[in-house]
Design a protein around this motif. Structure first.
Motif, short mmCIF file in Angstrom:
data_model
loop_
_atom_site.label_atom_id
_atom_site.label_comp_id
_atom_site.label_asym_id
_atom_site.label_seq_id
_atom_site.Cartn_x
_atom_site.Cartn_y
_atom_site.Cartn_z
N LEU A 34 0.56 -1.28 -0.02
CA LEU A 34 -0.08 -0.16 -0.15
C LEU A 34 0.93 1.35 -0.01
CD1 LEU A 34 -2.59 -1.03 2.53
CD2 LEU A 34 -2.77 -1.25 0.13
N HIS A 35 2.21 1.08 -0.03
CA HIS A 35 2.98 2.11 0.13
C HIS A 35 2.59 3.03 1.14
CE1 HIS A 35 4.94 1.23 -3.75
NE2 HIS A 35 3.72 0.95 -4.08
N ARG A 36 2.43 2.78 2.45
CA ARG A 36 2.14 3.15 3.73
C ARG A 36 3.28 2.98 4.84
NH1 ARG A 36 -2.62 5.82 3.95
NH2 ARG A 36 -2.61 5.86 5.99
N ARG A 37 3.49 4.04 5.62
CA ARG A 37 4.41 3.87 6.79
C ARG A 37 3.69 4.11 8.05
NH1 ARG A 37 9.77 7.44 6.05
NH2 ARG A 37 8.72 7.29 4.13
N TYR A 38 4.11 3.41 9.07
CA TYR A 38 3.52 3.74 10.53
C TYR A 38 4.33 3.87 11.39
CZ TYR A 38 -0.56 1.54 8.17
OH TYR A 38 -1.65 0.93 7.42
N PRO A 39 4.25 4.95 12.09
CA PRO A 39 5.51 5.41 13.07
C PRO A 39 5.72 4.59 14.21
CG PRO A 39 3.56 6.75 13.43
CD PRO A 39 3.24 5.89 11.98
N ILE A 40 6.82 4.35 14.56
CA ILE A 40 7.25 3.79 15.91
C ILE A 40 7.67 4.96 16.99
CG2 ILE A 40 8.85 2.05 17.21
CD1 ILE A 40 9.07 0.61 14.34
N SER A 51 -3.12 6.57 11.80
CA SER A 51 -1.73 6.84 11.94
C SER A 51 -0.57 6.61 10.91
CB SER A 51 -1.00 6.25 13.34
OG SER A 51 -1.14 4.82 12.93
N GLY A 52 -1.14 5.86 10.09
CA GLY A 52 -0.52 5.68 8.54
C GLY A 52 -0.32 6.74 7.60
N GLU A 53 0.92 6.97 6.86
CA GLU A 53 0.77 7.98 6.09
C GLU A 53 1.64 7.58 4.82
OE1 GLU A 53 5.31 9.54 7.47
OE2 GLU A 53 3.48 10.41 8.28
N PRO A 54 1.08 7.90 3.55
CA PRO A 54 1.18 7.61 2.31
C PRO A 54 2.82 7.74 2.14
CG PRO A 54 -0.18 9.37 2.10
CD PRO A 54 0.06 9.03 3.73
N VAL A 55 3.68 7.18 1.37
CA VAL A 55 5.06 7.30 1.15
C VAL A 55 5.17 7.54 -0.40
CG1 VAL A 55 7.19 6.19 1.06
CG2 VAL A 55 5.64 6.00 3.07
N VAL A 56 5.78 8.50 -0.79
CA VAL A 56 6.08 8.79 -2.05
C VAL A 56 7.46 9.45 -2.31
CG1 VAL A 56 3.66 9.53 -2.84
CG2 VAL A 56 5.10 11.44 -1.98
#
Length: 75
Positions: A34-40, A51-56
């Protein structure tokens, strides 16, 4: 979170329920499908859908292109 942490085997994306990849440089978990990043944050993965954000970013896209090769090497 360290790459050998056993939690990484059971953590899943809240949207597609698939496995996540640890991005040690960004301190996040990445879903290549999904090209999404979830922070730690403070060692705790933030795995709420909101909390996920798209990554481009180009660097992540290049890394994404190499993932199938890296995953097959580790299997």
């Amino acid at each position: 979170m360290k790459p050998d942490n056993p939690l990484l085997k059971i953590l899943a994306c809240p949207l597609d329920k698939g496995p996540l990849i640890l991005d040690e440089t960004g301190g996040s978990l990445y879903n290549p499908r999904l090209h999404r990043r979830y922070p730690i944050i403070d060692g705790i993965p933030q795995l709420l859908p909101s909390s996920g954000e798209p990554v481009v970013e180009p660097a992540v896209v290049e890394e994404h292109d190499t993932l199938p090769a890296r995953l097959s090497d580790s299997a």
